[in-house]
Design an enzyme around this catalytic site. Structure first.
Site, PDB file in Angstrom:
ATOM      1  N   HIS A  21     -35.652  76.314  36.654  1.00 34.87           N
ATOM      2  CA  HIS A  21     -35.170  75.068  36.036  1.00 34.87           C
ATOM      3  C   HIS A  21     -33.663  75.046  35.807  1.00 34.87           C
ATOM      4  CE1 HIS A  21     -39.202  73.574  35.466  1.00 34.87           C
ATOM      5  NE2 HIS A  21     -39.539  74.722  34.907  1.00 34.87           N
ATOM      6  N   SER A  42     -42.985  75.259  38.797  1.00 34.15           N
ATOM      7  CA  SER A  42     -42.979  74.525  37.544  1.00 34.15           C
ATOM      8  C   SER A  42     -42.377  73.159  37.794  1.00 34.15           C
ATOM      9  CB  SER A  42     -42.146  75.281  36.512  1.00 34.15           C
ATOM     10  OG  SER A  42     -42.050  74.534  35.324  1.00 34.15           O
ATOM     11  N   GLU A  73     -37.738  67.410  39.104  1.00 33.21           N
ATOM     12  CA  GLU A  73     -37.486  68.628  39.879  1.00 33.21           C
ATOM     13  C   GLU A  73     -38.722  69.506  39.885  1.00 33.21           C
ATOM     14  OE1 GLU A  73     -37.164  71.934  38.549  1.00 33.21           O
ATOM     15  OE2 GLU A  73     -37.088  71.529  36.420  1.00 33.21           O
TER      16      GLU A  73
END
Length: 177
Positions: free
Chosen positions: A64, A112, A138
């Site tokens: 992330h 994720s 994303e």
């Protein structure tokens, strides 16, 4: 400075293959399966976001971190099982090469999703939140996926014949349940 709350949900990644060129595929989300945070992504939750953002509007990151892009998504689509993805690592990017090598070594195996909830409902009895619509920003390659079963099923560089055999084995395993 504008801040936007973005949710992180670590979800299933089943890599079907990792090519020498750095392409891989799998599932970034599985519909109907509760994660450790008691969230369930429902079928169709990403459809509006995928339509409006397109594949080029969803970033591929590492953990992330917006400072760690890894490449780009070639395919993002919802099917009966979940959010199917095909990605391409960027050539010449050291972090992308490192992540590709870790995937091949089976040391890194999660995805994720980074999203903002648009519509959801909570089941009062179970406490599970059902995500009905999510604005997907994303998808990250991560170390710890939110689902305990989120593990790479197969990672290897394959020839055409080996790839077909692996796909048949995977399909047979899915049909067995």
């Amino acid at each position: 400075m504008l801040t936007i709350d973005c949710e992180r949900k670590f979800l299933n990644l089943e890599l079907k293959g990792l090519s020498a060129e750095g392409r891989f595929s799998g599932y970034a989300s599985l519909f109907g399966e509760p994660d450790l945070g008691k969230d369930v992504i429902e079928r169709g939750a990403f459809s509006r976001s995928l339509s409006s953002r397109g594949v080029a509007g969803i970033r591929m990151l590492f953990q992330h971190d917006p400072a760690s892009p890894l490449g780009h998504w070639v395919t993002l689509k919802e099917d009966a099982r979940g959010l199917y993805v095909e990605g391409q690592f960027a050539p010449g990017v050291s972090k992308a090469d490192e992540v590709r090598r870790l995937m091949k070594a089976r040391a890194l195996d999660g995805l994720s999703i980074g999203f903002q909830t648009v519509r959801s409902k909570r089941d009062a009895k179970t406490g599970i939140r059902h995500i009905l619509e999510a604005d997907l920003w994303e998808i990250s390659v991560v170390t710890f996926p939110m689902l305990p079963s989120a593990r790479v099923s197969e990672v290897k560089e394959m020839s055409g014949g080996a790839m077909l055999a692996a796909k048949l084995r995977h399909a047979a395993a899915v049909m067995r349940g």
